[in-house]
Design a protein around this motif. Structure first.
Motif, PDB file in Angstrom:
ATOM      1  N   GLU A 129       0.857  -1.206   0.213  1.00 40.71           N
ATOM      2  CA  GLU A 129      -0.073  -0.023  -0.039  1.00 40.71           C
ATOM      3  C   GLU A 129       0.880   1.354   0.014  1.00 40.71           C
ATOM      4  O   GLU A 129       1.780   1.382   0.838  1.00 40.71           O
ATOM      5  CB  GLU A 129      -0.861   0.016   1.337  1.00 40.71           C
ATOM      6  CG  GLU A 129      -2.039  -0.954   0.997  1.00 40.71           C
ATOM      7  CD  GLU A 129      -2.885  -0.853   2.303  1.00 40.71           C
ATOM      8  OE1 GLU A 129      -2.575  -0.240   3.342  1.00 40.71           O
ATOM      9  OE2 GLU A 129      -3.965  -1.567   2.431  1.00 40.71           O
TER      10      GLU A 129
ATOM     11  N   CYS B 115      -1.683   1.446  -4.403  1.00 40.45           N
ATOM     12  CA  CYS B 115      -0.572   0.594  -4.136  1.00 40.45           C
ATOM     13  C   CYS B 115       0.315   0.557  -5.369  1.00 40.45           C
ATOM     14  O   CYS B 115       0.069   1.108  -6.349  1.00 40.45           O
ATOM     15  CB  CYS B 115      -1.268  -0.718  -3.774  1.00 40.45           C
ATOM     16  SG  CYS B 115      -2.200  -1.458  -5.255  1.00 40.45           S
TER      17      CYS B 115
ATOM     18  N   THR C 229      -1.896  -1.832 -11.171  1.00 40.19           N
ATOM     19  CA  THR C 229      -2.386  -1.031 -10.031  1.00 40.19           C
ATOM     20  C   THR C 229      -3.150   0.411 -10.380  1.00 40.19           C
ATOM     21  O   THR C 229      -3.650   1.131  -9.328  1.00 40.19           O
ATOM     22  CB  THR C 229      -1.082  -0.443  -9.204  1.00 40.19           C
ATOM     23  OG1 THR C 229      -0.343   0.368 -10.236  1.00 40.19           O
ATOM     24  CG2 THR C 229      -0.304  -1.606  -8.710  1.00 40.19           C
TER      25      THR C 229
ATOM     26  N   LYS D 176      -5.121  -2.101  -2.837  1.00 39.45           N
ATOM     27  CA  LYS D 176      -4.266  -3.495  -2.815  1.00 39.45           C
ATOM     28  C   LYS D 176      -5.232  -4.762  -3.328  1.00 39.45           C
ATOM     29  O   LYS D 176      -4.860  -5.488  -4.076  1.00 39.45           O
ATOM     30  CB  LYS D 176      -3.587  -3.601  -1.473  1.00 39.45           C
ATOM     31  CG  LYS D 176      -2.742  -4.927  -1.292  1.00 39.45           C
ATOM     32  CD  LYS D 176      -2.198  -5.087  -0.099  1.00 39.45           C
ATOM     33  CE  LYS D 176      -1.241  -6.370   0.098  1.00 39.45           C
ATOM     34  NZ  LYS D 176      -0.587  -6.752   1.470  1.00 39.45           N
TER      35      LYS D 176
END
Length: 712
Positions: free
Chosen positions: A159, A165, A193, A210
């Motif tokens: 994170e 993240c 991400t 995440k």
């Protein structure tokens, strides 16, 4: 190519597909997690020309989620067991084992119960690859993707903020992923991400949490492996199918167009499934089995109808069970489960819960659909299939049906320096159309082939594929093979009746028997019928013939029909004018058709007659046995008597001989004694004479001696 080489290549295509599409499940160590249809093509003269493989519904959910006692696809374990040291270095596996990767260690199951070793199946895979003449670079590219997915399953995220993240830079598996996929860390990390949306011509990029990034990684693995599987199937087809440059290509195409080429299709499709937890994959699989079971029932009905008409049997009153209500529950447009699911996938923000509520409302009136209070609490529902009821959990239905390919995945693949990885983008970019199932169906009338359709969901695509498959099966003369395992432990000499019954039920065999029992399940040729049941009417028929050139004797059939009525105790008011048909016997032109009741009655009468005959035969046999035994005892008694008499006679003779011997001995003794006495007397006389001679001699000698002495 020679037919021998084509045959070998068609055979060797199976280990390749098994490696990429088969896995260990709770019930089967080599279960096909996809359906396939192999079309083998022959020339008019019977020479093998080639083959084509079509696949259905690969279970990609297994890649990142295996249940207890299950494994991922075989290929991952095979490369970990079969790679040489050089290959391990090439693909960055080092000393890693299946326990070191998330996608192969999740269930804690690593081997197979059937005794097959992964290293052996890997060697078969390499042998098949060699036989298919895949280029080394192509094979290395395929294995690079396989090993890259192994490494990718171990990637971690950290994170940065609550809503963002990034990839963990220190993860030792990140480097191998980048090298095997030929992508940069920045491209891979950004694509996994974050996601981008276009609003009003403006692209907005948003970061992922995440948990969502991990979910995006799982989606990336599924998408890439699905494209890899499709690529392997196409590469296999490119080898075993007839090339445009082959000498037989023109003949093949013209033969197919004219419907003259011989085609054998082998359908290896998933069987009925019912586990503790059943999801979207099981619904599609069981829907497929439900549809094929209906096709099988209709095929049986058509076969029965043709034979009834050929034999002149009334068949209009014969009705066969139909599972169309179950199919309507699943695929009916507007109100079917798949249709409702497709509608849910079109609505933004739709969830599994909203889908569950929709089917509760729409399908509640269907008798094959049920849901209890407990099931509603867990958003489940139950469908009563032909093989039994199955409970499905709606969790994941909407997402699995969408099977969306994120733009970020194509970005990763397009940026790869690996040409093979970039080629997977072309597969992913293709519109989802039912072209594979459509391409060769309806060979005899290709001009009336319907246009290709585009599908936005897995459910709609699979439904269309299944319809086309049924069209193809209906255009052939099908034969059915059912595979049954005697026990779940895969050990010899053990028969689990419950397990076998469940398999027979799931395979539709029990349903087929039920369908068969509705009509005339038992049928005999006239001569066979007469030979089997003439004993029931032997007294009435006498020496008359039961079968003549015109068919069965009416007297014979009437007689056994009356006996069936007596045996089953059928009231006279229930017997129609035609007693033969009333008991369930229909005499055709060459065969006799029996309903289950008539067959049971005939067999019962025959068994009773045979039982009585057996008693008579046994009595006669025992009589003969006892007679032979009595005669043998009597003969033995006579022999004993003769022996006793002989022994007594021998004793008498011996006594007489003994007496005679005693007398002879006494006489001999007397004679010996006489001879001895005579000899004794003679010896005594000789001794006395000798004594006299001795005395005279002594006297003479004495006188002579005295005379001599005196003269001197």
């Amino acid at each position: 190519r020679t037919s021998t080489s084509v045959e070998q290549q068609v055979i060797q295509s199976n280990p390749i597909l098994e490696s990429f599409g088969n896995a260990r499940t709770v019930r089967n160590d080599n279960s096909s997690r996809f359906g396939k249809f192999i079309e083998i093509q022959f020339t008019k003269s019977g020479n093998l020309m080639g083959a084509n493989i079509e696949t259905y519904l690969l279970e990609k959910g297994r890649l990142m989620n295996q249940g207890p006692s299950e494994r991922n696809f075989h290929i991952f374990y095979e490369v970990l067991s079969g790679f040489s040291a050089a290959d391990r270095d090439k693909f960055f596996l080092g000393k890693y084992e299946a326990t070191d990767f998330k996608m192969t260690s999740q269930s804690g199951t690593f081997d197979r119960r059937d005794g097959v070793k992964d290293i052996d199946t890997y060697n078969l895979f390499r042998k098949a690859i060699s036989c298919m003449k895949f280029a080394n670079d192509h094979v290395n590219s395929i294995l690079s993707v396989v090993c890259g997915l192994l490494h990718a399953s171990n990637l971690d995220f950290v994170e940065v903020t609550e809503d963002s993240c990034k990839l963990l830079d220190s993860n030792k598996f990140l480097g191998p992923v980048l090298k095997l996929f030929g992508v940069t860390e920045d491209t891979l990390g950004t694509s996994l991400t974050s996601y981008s949306t276009s609003i009003g011509g403006e692209t907005i990029v948003r970061k992922l949490k995440k948990e969502k990034a991990e979910h995006a990684l799982q989606g990336f693995v599924k998408v890439v492996y699905g494209a890899l599987f499709t690529s392997v199937v196409r590469s296999t087809n490119a080898v075993i199918s007839v090339k445009e440059g082959d000498s037989t290509s023109t003949m093949r195409r013209s033969s197919l167009l004219l419907g003259q080429a011989a085609i054998i299709g082998v359908l290896d499709i998933f069987g009925f499934e019912s586990f503790k937890k059943n999801s979207f994959e099981q619904l599609c699989i069981n829907y497929c089995n439900e549809s094929l079971q209906q096709q099988f029932n209709k095929y049986m009905f058509l076969q029965e109808k043709e034979e009834y008409e050929r034999e002149g049997i009334e068949w209009a009153s014969v009705t066969f069970p139909d599972n169309q209500p179950v199919l309507d529950l699943i695929d009916k447009k507007g109100t079917g489960i798949i249709s409702i699911l497709n509608d849910a996938c079109k609505v933004a923000g739709s969830s599994d819960i909203s889908f569950a509520n929709a089917i509760y409302k729409s399908c509640d009136s269907n008798p094959n659909f049920s849901v209890s209070k407990r099931q509603k609490n867990y958003w489940c529902f139950q469908v009563d299939h032909f093989a039994g009821p199955v409970e499905y959990e709606t969790a994941g239905f909407v997402e699995k049906n969408k099977d969306e390919i994120p733009k970020e995945t194509t970005v990763i693949l397009k940026s790869s320096t690996n040409s093979f990885m970039r080629s997977l983008v072309d597969i992913l970019s293709e519109p989802v159309v039912a072209k594979e199932g459509m391409r060769r169906s309806l060979i005899t009338d290709r001009r009336r082939r319907p246009p290709l359709k585009k599908f936005n969901t897995i459910g709609s695509y699979f439904t269309e594929q299944l319809k086309l498959l049924r069209v193809r099966i209906d255009s052939t003369n099908p034969h059915y093979i059912r595979c049954v395992k005697p026990n779940a432990e895969l050990v010899p000499k053990k028969y689990d009746a419950v397990s076998v019954t469940e398999q027979l039920k799931g395979a539709g065999v029990l349903e087929a028997l039920r369908v068969s029992r509705v009509g005339f399940p038992h049928r005999f040729k006239h001569s066979q019928f007469a030979d089997r049941y003439r004993i029931l009417a032997a007294r009435e028929m006498g020496k008359a013939q039961c079968v003549s050139g015109e068919g069965l004797s009416e007297t014979f059939v009437q007689t056994i029909s009356k006996k069936i009525c007596e045996y089953d105790q059928i009231p006279k008011n229930k017997i129609g004018e035609d007693i033969v048909k009333s008991v369930g016997i229909h005499v055709g032109k060459t065969k006799v058709f029996l309903k289950i009741g008539a067959y049971s009655g005939l067999e019962g009468l025959r068994s009773a007659f045979m039982a009585d005959a057996v008693v008579v035969i046994q009595a006669k046999t025992r009589q003969n046995i006892m007679k032979e035994r009595y005669q043998s005892i009597q003969l033995a008694n006579l022999k004993l008597q003769c022996l006793a008499r002989r022994m007594l006679a021998v004793k008498v003779v011996d006594d007489v001989r003994m007496k005679r011997a005693n007398k002879a001995a006494l006489r001999l003794q007397c004679w010996v004694r006489v001879m001895r006495a005579v000899k004794l007397v003679e010896r005594i006389k000789k001794e006395e004479a000798a004594l006299i001679i001795q005395t005279v001699w002594r006297e003479y000698k004495s006188v002579w001696n005295k005379f001599i002495d005196h003269g001197r």
